[in-house]
Design an enzyme around this catalytic site. Structure first.
Site, PDB file in Angstrom:
ATOM      1  N   GLU A   1      28.081 -24.501 -39.498  1.00 38.86           N
ATOM      2  CA  GLU A   1      27.103 -23.552 -38.953  1.00 38.86           C
ATOM      3  C   GLU A   1      26.474 -22.702 -40.045  1.00 38.86           C
ATOM      4  O   GLU A   1      27.168 -22.168 -40.909  1.00 38.86           O
ATOM      5  CB  GLU A   1      27.795 -22.643 -37.933  1.00 38.86           C
TER       6      GLU A   1
ATOM      7  N   LYS B   1      24.742 -19.371 -40.687  1.00 39.09           N
ATOM      8  CA  LYS B   1      24.495 -18.045 -40.115  1.00 39.09           C
ATOM      9  C   LYS B   1      24.716 -16.993 -41.195  1.00 39.09           C
ATOM     10  O   LYS B   1      25.546 -17.162 -42.088  1.00 39.09           O
ATOM     11  CB  LYS B   1      25.395 -17.790 -38.913  1.00 39.09           C
TER      12      LYS B   1
ATOM     13  N   LYS C   1      21.408 -22.803 -32.002  1.00 36.92           N
ATOM     14  CA  LYS C   1      22.359 -21.884 -31.383  1.00 36.92           C
ATOM     15  C   LYS C   1      21.687 -20.532 -31.188  1.00 36.92           C
ATOM     16  O   LYS C   1      21.302 -19.872 -32.158  1.00 36.92           O
ATOM     17  CB  LYS C   1      23.621 -21.750 -32.239  1.00 36.92           C
TER      18      LYS C   1
ATOM     19  N   GLU D   1      28.713 -23.987 -23.283  1.00 38.44           N
ATOM     20  CA  GLU D   1      29.855 -23.214 -23.768  1.00 38.44           C
ATOM     21  C   GLU D   1      30.585 -22.498 -22.645  1.00 38.44           C
ATOM     22  O   GLU D   1      29.968 -21.876 -21.778  1.00 38.44           O
ATOM     23  CB  GLU D   1      29.364 -22.202 -24.808  1.00 38.44           C
TER      24      GLU D   1
ATOM     25  N   ASN E   1      34.894 -21.720 -26.338  1.00 35.90           N
ATOM     26  CA  ASN E   1      34.795 -20.698 -27.372  1.00 35.90           C
ATOM     27  C   ASN E   1      36.088 -19.891 -27.406  1.00 35.90           C
ATOM     28  O   ASN E   1      36.467 -19.269 -26.411  1.00 35.90           O
ATOM     29  CB  ASN E   1      33.601 -19.778 -27.092  1.00 35.90           C
TER      30      ASN E   1
ATOM     31  N   GLU F   1      35.289 -24.037 -30.492  1.00 31.71           N
ATOM     32  CA  GLU F   1      34.408 -23.174 -31.273  1.00 31.71           C
ATOM     33  C   GLU F   1      35.098 -21.856 -31.630  1.00 31.71           C
ATOM     34  O   GLU F   1      35.872 -21.327 -30.845  1.00 31.71           O
ATOM     35  CB  GLU F   1      33.142 -22.831 -30.475  1.00 31.71           C
ATOM     36  N   SER F   2      34.794 -21.362 -32.801  1.00 38.12           N
ATOM     37  CA  SER F   2      35.177 -20.015 -33.271  1.00 38.12           C
ATOM     38  C   SER F   2      36.632 -19.902 -33.729  1.00 38.12           C
ATOM     39  O   SER F   2      37.538 -20.497 -33.154  1.00 38.12           O
ATOM     40  CB  SER F   2      34.924 -18.952 -32.194  1.00 38.12           C
TER      41      SER F   2
END
Length: 258
Positions: A49, A51, A111, A164, A185, A216-217
């Site tokens: 990702e 960001k 996203k 998600e 997530n 995710e995360s």
């Protein structure tokens, strides 16, 4: 009682109304499937990702060279690249998505806090292959149209959908949509707290869906990825730990080969 989800939704509506997603250039690109890329991946299917900031961490990376980052991620073995385009809380940019699309042939995930068809149109124009939809926001009534209608709208524009979820009930309901990929997530966006056991708990309670499951995360180390793989996740979305390193290519490779 309102929480951070509500803040994200209200600010997203303001961004939409500002015209941020309109009058965009059209990118000529071929259709690339993230779903197929994950299914055909022989190593760990890592979606990296791009960001520069997040609500929980603040500024992550002060300078974003999207072209170089995307190429390093591709060379490290990423199966796809997620690009943050939400401007207020994640300091994302639609220009970053455009530059990423020009730099690599990997599938790209836009996203954002997507609530409206105009954002889906933006994703298609700029060359994304996948969009993120967050189930909770539609459950709370923030979507311009019903979530199933927006998924169909995306499919009509040859975009795949990553839907998600954050809880067992959301996961169950999401699996009964036509979303191509289901995300779990590990960060509770209401409180911003992370718990990797979220993926484990949800997948223990529910039979594996026909869709691909992406955790995710919160993935900081190779051991974290191995844990989530053991829980049954098919792919892994990793952002901050990659963006914080000076050697992006090597860090991606570390996760891919874990």
């Amino acid at each position: 009682m309102s929480d951070f989800f509500d803040t994200l939704a209200q600010d997203a509506k303001a961004t939409i109304e500002s015209g941020y997603y309109t009058n965009l250039p059209i990118s000529n690109h071929s259709k690339i499937s993230l779903k197929d890329a994950i299914q055909n991946c022989k190593t760990n299917a890592v979606i990296t990702e791009i960001k520069s900031a997040s609500p929980s961490m603040g500024t992550i990376r002060t300078e974003i060279n999207a072209t170089q980052l995307a190429q390093d991620m591709q060379q490290g073995g990423a199966v796809g690249i997620s690009v943050l385009t939400e401007p207020k809380h994640f300091h994302g940019s639609l220009k970053t998505l455009t530059k990423t699309r020009q730099a690599v042939q990997l599938p790209i995930l836009m996203k954002d806090i997507i609530l409206h068809p105009v954002q889906v149109e933006a994703a298609a124009k700029l060359g994304a292959n996948v969009i993120l939809l967050i189930y909770s926001l539609f459950e709370r009534g923030y979507g311009k149209i019903d979530i199933n209608e927006l998924i169909e709208y995306a499919h009509d524009r040859e975009l795949e959908v990553l839907l998600e979820t954050h809880s067992e009930s959301e996961f169950f309901l999401a699996c009964n949509t036509s979303a191509d990929l289901i995300g779990i997530n590990n960060r509770d966006l209401a409180t911003l707290k992370i718990n990797l056991d979220t993926t484990n708990r949800i997948l223990k309670k529910h039979k594996k869906p026909f869709q691909i499951v992406i955790s995710e995360s919160g993935i900081q180390t190779a051991r974290d990825l191995q844990f989530l793989r053991g829980c049954g996740a098919d792919a892994f979305l990793i952002g901050s730990s990659i963006m914080l390193t000076n050697d992006v290519k090597s860090k991606v490779k570390e996760f891919v080969e874990a």
